[in-house]
Structure formats: structure tokens, C-alpha cells
Write an enzyme that holds these catalytic residues in place. Structure first.
Site, PDB file in Angstrom:
ATOM      1  N   ASP A  43       2.511  38.160  52.861  1.00 28.72           N
ATOM      2  CA  ASP A  43       2.007  39.201  51.953  1.00 28.72           C
ATOM      3  C   ASP A  43       3.038  40.287  51.654  1.00 28.72           C
ATOM      4  O   ASP A  43       2.708  41.386  51.227  1.00 28.72           O
ATOM      5  CB  ASP A  43       0.720  39.817  52.535  1.00 28.72           C
ATOM      6  CG  ASP A  43       0.969  40.460  53.885  1.00 28.72           C
ATOM      7  OD1 ASP A  43       2.056  40.231  54.447  1.00 28.72           O
ATOM      8  OD2 ASP A  43       0.088  41.191  54.375  1.00 28.72           O
ATOM      9  N   HIS A 239      29.715  32.839  42.210  1.00 27.24           N
ATOM     10  CA  HIS A 239      28.467  33.549  42.531  1.00 27.24           C
ATOM     11  C   HIS A 239      28.253  33.638  44.039  1.00 27.24           C
ATOM     12  O   HIS A 239      27.150  33.416  44.530  1.00 27.24           O
ATOM     13  CB  HIS A 239      27.264  32.862  41.857  1.00 27.24           C
ATOM     14  CG  HIS A 239      27.255  33.046  40.368  1.00 27.24           C
ATOM     15  ND1 HIS A 239      26.437  32.338  39.537  1.00 27.24           N
ATOM     16  CD2 HIS A 239      27.976  33.869  39.572  1.00 27.24           C
ATOM     17  CE1 HIS A 239      26.659  32.720  38.285  1.00 27.24           C
ATOM     18  NE2 HIS A 239      27.592  33.645  38.289  1.00 27.24           N
ATOM     19  N   ASP A 256      32.425  42.456  43.576  1.00 29.29           N
ATOM     20  CA  ASP A 256      31.773  42.548  42.261  1.00 29.29           C
ATOM     21  C   ASP A 256      30.411  43.188  42.514  1.00 29.29           C
ATOM     22  O   ASP A 256      29.485  42.542  43.008  1.00 29.29           O
ATOM     23  CB  ASP A 256      31.628  41.138  41.662  1.00 29.29           C
ATOM     24  CG  ASP A 256      31.033  41.140  40.252  1.00 29.29           C
ATOM     25  OD1 ASP A 256      30.518  42.187  39.820  1.00 29.29           O
ATOM     26  OD2 ASP A 256      31.073  40.085  39.601  1.00 29.29           O
ATOM     27  N   ASP A 267      28.742  47.182  35.902  1.00 28.85           N
ATOM     28  CA  ASP A 267      29.219  45.894  36.418  1.00 28.85           C
ATOM     29  C   ASP A 267      30.727  46.011  36.634  1.00 28.85           C
ATOM     30  O   ASP A 267      31.488  45.991  35.661  1.00 28.85           O
ATOM     31  CB  ASP A 267      28.869  44.824  35.368  1.00 28.85           C
ATOM     32  CG  ASP A 267      29.128  43.406  35.853  1.00 28.85           C
ATOM     33  OD1 ASP A 267      29.520  43.246  37.012  1.00 28.85           O
ATOM     34  OD2 ASP A 267      28.926  42.474  35.051  1.00 28.85           O
ATOM     35  N   HIS A 351      35.294  30.903  33.434  1.00 30.42           N
ATOM     36  CA  HIS A 351      34.198  31.636  32.788  1.00 30.42           C
ATOM     37  C   HIS A 351      34.718  32.423  31.593  1.00 30.42           C
ATOM     38  O   HIS A 351      35.918  32.470  31.340  1.00 30.42           O
ATOM     39  CB  HIS A 351      33.478  32.552  33.789  1.00 30.42           C
ATOM     40  CG  HIS A 351      34.345  33.574  34.467  1.00 30.42           C
ATOM     41  ND1 HIS A 351      34.744  34.732  33.852  1.00 30.42           N
ATOM     42  CD2 HIS A 351      34.909  33.598  35.713  1.00 30.42           C
ATOM     43  CE1 HIS A 351      35.492  35.444  34.690  1.00 30.42           C
ATOM     44  NE2 HIS A 351      35.619  34.775  35.823  1.00 30.42           N
ATOM     45  N   HIS A 355      30.471  39.885  28.555  1.00 28.27           N
ATOM     46  CA  HIS A 355      29.058  39.742  28.193  1.00 28.27           C
ATOM     47  C   HIS A 355      28.559  41.128  27.821  1.00 28.27           C
ATOM     48  O   HIS A 355      29.172  42.145  28.170  1.00 28.27           O
ATOM     49  CB  HIS A 355      28.238  39.122  29.345  1.00 28.27           C
ATOM     50  CG  HIS A 355      28.368  39.826  30.664  1.00 28.27           C
ATOM     51  ND1 HIS A 355      27.710  40.990  30.970  1.00 28.27           N
ATOM     52  CD2 HIS A 355      29.110  39.532  31.768  1.00 28.27           C
ATOM     53  CE1 HIS A 355      28.023  41.365  32.208  1.00 28.27           C
ATOM     54  NE2 HIS A 355      28.890  40.505  32.708  1.00 28.27           N
ATOM     55  N   HIS A 362      23.428  40.969  32.264  1.00 24.83           N
ATOM     56  CA  HIS A 362      23.798  40.057  31.161  1.00 24.83           C
ATOM     57  C   HIS A 362      22.786  40.368  30.069  1.00 24.83           C
ATOM     58  O   HIS A 362      21.720  39.777  30.001  1.00 24.83           O
ATOM     59  CB  HIS A 362      23.724  38.594  31.616  1.00 24.83           C
ATOM     60  CG  HIS A 362      24.743  38.273  32.670  1.00 24.83           C
ATOM     61  ND1 HIS A 362      24.695  37.164  33.463  1.00 24.83           N
ATOM     62  CD2 HIS A 362      25.862  38.940  33.063  1.00 24.83           C
ATOM     63  CE1 HIS A 362      25.719  37.168  34.305  1.00 24.83           C
ATOM     64  NE2 HIS A 362      26.444  38.239  34.081  1.00 24.83           N
ATOM     65  N   GLU A 399      36.306  41.011  31.922  1.00 21.83           N
ATOM     66  CA  GLU A 399      36.430  40.568  33.298  1.00 21.83           C
ATOM     67  C   GLU A 399      37.155  39.226  33.467  1.00 21.83           C
ATOM     68  O   GLU A 399      36.582  38.246  33.936  1.00 21.83           O
ATOM     69  CB  GLU A 399      35.048  40.466  33.937  1.00 21.83           C
ATOM     70  CG  GLU A 399      34.010  39.703  33.125  1.00 21.83           C
ATOM     71  CD  GLU A 399      32.683  39.581  33.868  1.00 21.83           C
ATOM     72  OE1 GLU A 399      32.705  39.167  35.030  1.00 21.83           O
ATOM     73  OE2 GLU A 399      31.640  39.915  33.284  1.00 21.83           O
ATOM     74  N   TYR A 403      41.163  31.741  39.711  1.00 25.44           N
ATOM     75  CA  TYR A 403      40.566  31.212  40.940  1.00 25.44           C
ATOM     76  C   TYR A 403      41.294  29.926  41.305  1.00 25.44           C
ATOM     77  O   TYR A 403      41.292  28.960  40.520  1.00 25.44           O
ATOM     78  CB  TYR A 403      39.068  30.944  40.718  1.00 25.44           C
ATOM     79  CG  TYR A 403      38.371  32.127  40.072  1.00 25.44           C
ATOM     80  CD1 TYR A 403      37.888  33.187  40.830  1.00 25.44           C
ATOM     81  CD2 TYR A 403      38.253  32.198  38.667  1.00 25.44           C
ATOM     82  CE1 TYR A 403      37.297  34.287  40.223  1.00 25.44           C
ATOM     83  CE2 TYR A 403      37.663  33.296  38.059  1.00 25.44           C
ATOM     84  CZ  TYR A 403      37.188  34.335  38.839  1.00 25.44           C
ATOM     85  OH  TYR A 403      36.609  35.420  38.228  1.00 25.44           O
ATOM     86  N   ARG A 421      39.490  38.784  40.302  1.00 22.61           N
ATOM     87  CA  ARG A 421      38.795  39.151  39.065  1.00 22.61           C
ATOM     88  C   ARG A 421      38.875  40.671  38.951  1.00 22.61           C
ATOM     89  O   ARG A 421      38.771  41.371  39.972  1.00 22.61           O
ATOM     90  CB  ARG A 421      37.330  38.690  39.087  1.00 22.61           C
ATOM     91  CG  ARG A 421      36.570  39.068  37.818  1.00 22.61           C
ATOM     92  CD  ARG A 421      35.236  38.319  37.621  1.00 22.61           C
ATOM     93  NE  ARG A 421      34.248  38.565  38.642  1.00 22.61           N
ATOM     94  CZ  ARG A 421      33.912  37.723  39.608  1.00 22.61           C
ATOM     95  NH1 ARG A 421      34.527  36.555  39.709  1.00 22.61           N
ATOM     96  NH2 ARG A 421      32.993  38.028  40.499  1.00 22.61           N
ATOM     97  N   GLU A 423      37.150  43.706  36.571  1.00 19.67           N
ATOM     98  CA  GLU A 423      36.081  43.873  35.565  1.00 19.67           C
ATOM     99  C   GLU A 423      35.784  45.339  35.297  1.00 19.67           C
ATOM    100  O   GLU A 423      35.551  46.121  36.218  1.00 19.67           O
ATOM    101  CB  GLU A 423      34.809  43.187  36.080  1.00 19.67           C
ATOM    102  CG  GLU A 423      33.599  43.404  35.199  1.00 19.67           C
ATOM    103  CD  GLU A 423      32.389  42.569  35.625  1.00 19.67           C
ATOM    104  OE1 GLU A 423      32.266  42.260  36.832  1.00 19.67           O
ATOM    105  OE2 GLU A 423      31.579  42.232  34.747  1.00 19.67           O
TER     106      GLU A 423
HETATM  107  N1  GLY Z   1      28.299  40.574  38.163  1.00 20.75           N
HETATM  108  C1  GLY Z   1      27.954  39.592  37.223  1.00 20.75           C
HETATM  109  C2  GLY Z   1      28.998  39.406  36.231  1.00 20.75           C
HETATM  110  O1  GLY Z   1      30.096  39.881  36.400  1.00 20.75           O
HETATM  111  O2  GLY Z   1      28.771  38.847  35.201  1.00 20.75           O
HETATM  112 MN    MN Z   2      30.093  40.881  34.447  1.00 18.77          MN
HETATM  113 MN    MN Z   3      30.454  41.518  37.684  1.00 19.79          MN
END
Ligand code: GLY
Ligand code: MN
Ligand code: MN
Length: 453
Positions: A43, A239, A256, A267, A351, A355, A362, A399, A403, A421, A423
Site C-alpha cells: 500500500d 541510461h 547526468d 538537464d 544518440h 531534445h 524530453h 549534449e 562512449y 558527455r 550537456e
Molecule cells: N537526462 C536525460 C537526457 O539527457 O536526455
Molecule cells: Mn538531455
Molecule cells: Mn541529461
């Protein structure tokens, strides 16, 4: 989510709903459902976070609620559906506004109890030809099917996703929204700096996760998405959220993490060597990878300052720099143009560069110009569509990353397991752009100073 939220002014909500209704067909209705309460186990409930579009249009923070906009030739009427007051329930889980108060908060015309939604739809959809409804919602499975049946029963000819229309509104941030996003960005930049100062060998990734998210909480914010705190080769997992490994001297740490402030996301990603007093500096290969990503990011951000560039051109700028650098390092072979055309870089950069950012990390909004988006849904071919032109009020992330698979024996050993990365969040303005996250260090010398290297 532990954030402090402020009530959106009624006039703002009414303006947004009017704009939305203006984009609806005549003789149609639009239905938005709130988020649902989800159980974590037995619960115990997950913290409630309102659905972003529902919040945008209602400023109402309760589950089991719906907004219905009915537009006929004669008039547009807004209805809110919400839970009834329930003293017993309120003792356990807090105050319930009740439909009358929900009507006051949201400034709509009429209110009903949520349990009456389906019955009211039977009446209110009569004679309409179109329903805008997000039928791909993960929420309210049973109700969603019932709504679709009711729409069929009322001979609604077309059921269309709300995504395109609401996306067009949410894509362009109002001054109030930009203020919230700046605050979210500021809190995140501070949290990243704290993580840099505290990242020492022997600590665990989750300790830094706690420091970062603790700072969000202290600032009245929550997280916009689960933090990624990835040391060493974990940084090559896009991820990664396990955050359970020990920080090792000589490894890089990729963080991140972004706060959500009053519903608005930030972000940020930073990558840096795990710091002193016994930590190392960037190794030669780490520094080469880092400086390459940084230079790709700078070129990509520079695109945002130009007039009427496309979303895609930001990605193309990053890809070009990364490919040039990978060729220089001998990690790609052949001609630059062939590598770009054949997307060979995808082995190391899999990637996209950007975004939209807003209420969702996103965020919604079409990535092609609106006149093309209808054609996309018909032909399902995005190849010939015009990438979205960046315009004032849009916020994007930039970003790029690299890798290197820790098990890839085709690349020199020193690169294996490196993940980088960087960003930032960029607001497009009338005169160019503004980096909302510029308070977060990323130059090598800035990082070395803060890390005590
Ligand atoms: N933290 C998610 C992205 O960078 O898209
Ligand atoms: Mn992002
Ligand atoms: Mn991110």
C-alpha cells in the site's frame, strides 16, 4: 517529488486554454486526464507528480481529475472533473479540493465529480465530430478504453492525439516558465559543483547521488529524472542508474542530473576525473576524448546563436567536430564526408545531440516544421521533412558524447571504457541564445581547480 510549487495564475491558465481551443476544430472536444497514483509496493504509493499537459492547462495538482474543452460554433466551454471532498480519506492522504474548489483554482466554467466523467461524456460529446485525446497514455487503462467506446457510441468520426496541438503551445516558453527553468538550472549547477568537490576515490556513486538530490530538496526542488552517477566504464551505459559502484582513482565520473523546479526541468551532464587528494588528473586519452566532446558541444551551441537555424543543424555541427576528432585520433578511418554520410561515428556516438526541455525533460513539440508534421503522420517518412527552425522561447539541450566500449579490442586499450558527455540547456532568444546552465563549470582548468587537482 519534494518540490515546492506555486499556483499558476488563473488568467494564465485561461489564456493557455483559449490558445489551445483556438487551434481545435469547430465542433470538437479535447479531453486531458490527470496523472494517476501509482503503487510502489503493497500500500505504499509513489510520490504523485501531475501530468505535464494537464498541469499546463489547469494548474490543478490532484489525481483522478480531467479537463474537457468543448468547442462548438456558438461557444467554448471548459469543464473540470475531480474527486469529491472525503473527510475520512483526507485524514490519511491530505486535503481534497472537491469539484467546486477545483473550478475556482482552474478558472473553468463548470465542474463535476470524476466518477461522472463517462456519463457526462455521453451527453457532452453528442453532435461533435472530433475528439482530441491522448489515447497512448499509460494512465487510466480501464477508463481510457471506456472513453474510446463512448466516443464511438456518440459517433465521433475522428479521434486525434492532443500531442501536436499541446506540443505547439508548450514548445514556446512564456516569461514565467523561463524564470522557473532558470531557477531549475541554477539549482542543478550548484548540485553538480557540490558533486565535483565531493567525488573522491573510495566513495560510492550513490553518495554523490544523495549529495545532488539532497541539494535539490534543500532548494525546494525535486529531480527531473533519476540521476545518472556513472564512474569508469559505467559511463558508457547511456541510461545507467544503478549508482552503486565505488569511485576509483584514475576513472572519470559522468554525472547526468537535473532538478525540477516548480514543475520545470533542467538537464545537465558533466564528466570529470575523480578528484584529490589522492585522485588523478585526466589521463591523455581521457583528456583527448573530453576536449573533443567539449569542442563539439561548443560548435553545436554556437549554432543556436544563429538566426533561424534548424534543430538538425545543431546535431550536424556536433557530428562534424566529433568525426574530425575521431579521424585525427585514428579511431575512424577514411574521408570525413563518408564517415558522416555512413554514420560510422554511431559506434562511439549513438544518440542525438538535443531534445526539447520544459515541463518534461524530453519535452513535447514537433521536431519538424508544423506544415510538415501532418505529412509525417501520413507518410511516416521524416527524410524529406524540414527540421524545426529554432525560434525564441524554445529551450533545447546540447549534449554530445563519446562512449568507448570497454570490450572493444579494435580500439586502443587506453580509450576502452571511457564515457564522456557534456550537456547544457540553451534558451533561444530574439537576439541569439542564452545558456541557462552556464554556472556549471566545464573547461578543463575550471574542473581541475574545483577538483583540487
Ligand atoms: N537526462 C536525460 C537526457 O539527457 O536526455
Ligand atoms: Mn538531455
Ligand atoms: Mn541529461
Amino acid at each position: 517529488m519534494n518540490q515546492i510549487s506555486t499556483q499558476t495564475p488563473k488568467a494564465t491558465l485561461q489564456k493557455r486554454r483559449k490558445k489551445f481551443a483556438d487551434s481545435m476544430d469547430e465542433n470538437s472536444a479535447a479531453l486531458f486526464l490527470s496523472a494517476e497514483v501509482h503503487h510502489r509496493n503493497s500500500d505504499v504509493e509513489h510520490k504523485f507528480r501531475q501530468d505535464s499537459s494537464f498541469w499546463y492547462l489547469t494548474g490543478f495538482n490532484e489525481p483522478d481529475s480531467a479537463l474537457l474543452i468543448v468547442k462548438t460554433k456558438k461557444e467554448t466551454v471548459n469543464y473540470i472533473f475531480s474527486r469529491p471532498r472525503d473527510k475520512e480519506k483526507e485524514i490519511w492522504t491530505g486535503k481534497i479540493a472537491g469539484p467546486e474548489r477545483a473550478k475556482e483554482i482552474t478558472g473553468v466554467d463548470k465542474c463535476f465529480e470524476f466518477k461522472d466523467l463517462d456519463g457526462q461524456l455521453e451527453k457532452l460529446l453528442t453532435g461533435l465530430s472530433r475528439l482530441y485525446f491522448e489515447f497512448s497514455l499509460a494512465n487510466y487503462h480501464f477508463l481510457r478504453n471506456k472513453i474510446l467506446e463512448t466516443a464511438k457510441h456518440r459517433r465521433i468520426q475522428r479521434i486525434t492525439s492532443t500531442q501536436n496541438l499541446i506540443g505547439e503551445l508548450r514548445l514556446f516558453k512564456e516569461p514565467f516558465e523561463i524564470q522557473q527553468m532558470k531557477q531549475a538550472a541554477k539549482i542543478s549547477a550548484e548540485a553538480h559543483k557540490l558533486a565535483m568537490q565531493r567525488a573522491k576515490p573510495g566513495k560510492h556513486e550513490c553518495t554523490l547521488e544523495g549529495i545532488i538530490e539532497g541539494h535539490f530538496c534543500l532548494c525546494g526542488a525535486g529531480w527531473a529524472y533519476p540521476s545518472i552517477v556513472a564512474s569508469g566504464a559505467n559511463a558508457t551505459i547511456l541510461h545507467y542508474t544503478a549508482n552503486d559502484q565505488e569511485l576509483k582513482k584514475g576513472d572519470l565520473l559522468l554525472v547526468d542530473a537535473g532538478s525540477e523546479y516548480n514543475y520545470y526541468a533542467s538537464d545537465i551532464t558533466r564528466t570529470f576525473p575523480i578528484g584529490g587528494p589522492v585522485g588523478g588528473k585526466f589521463s591523455k586519452a581521457q583528456k583527448q576524448a573530453y576536449e573533443l566532446v567539449l569542442s563539439a558541444q561548443k560548435d553545436a551551441i554556437a549554432q543556436c546563436y544563429k538566426k533561424e537555424v534548424t534543430f538538425e543543424s545543431v546535431h550536424e555541427a556536433a557530428v562534424k567536430v566529433l568525426c574530425e576528432g575521431l579521424l585525427d585520433l585514428g579511431l575512424l578511418k577514411g574521408k570525413l564526408s563518408d564517415n558522416i554520410k555512413n554514420k560510422t561515428f554511431r559506434k562511439f556516438y549513438m544518440h542525438k545531440t538535443s531534445h526539447w526541455l520544459g515541463l518534461d525533460v524530453h519535452d513535447v513539440g514537433s521536431y519538424v516544421e508544423p506544415q510538415d508534421s501532418k505529412r509525417v503522420s501520413k507518410t511516416a517518412s521524416a527524410k524529406t521533412d524540414t527540421s524545426r527552425i529554432l525560434r525564441p522561447g524554445m529551450v533545447i539541450t546540447v549534449e554530445p558524447g563519446l562512449y568507448f566500449d570497454p570490450e572493444d579490442t579494435n580500439i586502443p586499450k587506453e580509450f576502452r571504457g571511457i564515457g564522456v558527455r557534456i550537456e547544457d540547456d540553451v534558451l533561444i532568444t530574439k537576439t541569439g541564445a542564452e545558456i541557462l546552465t552556464s554556472a556549471c563549470p566545464k573547461e578543463v582548468d575550471e574542473l581541475e581547480e574545483i577538483l583540487g587537482l
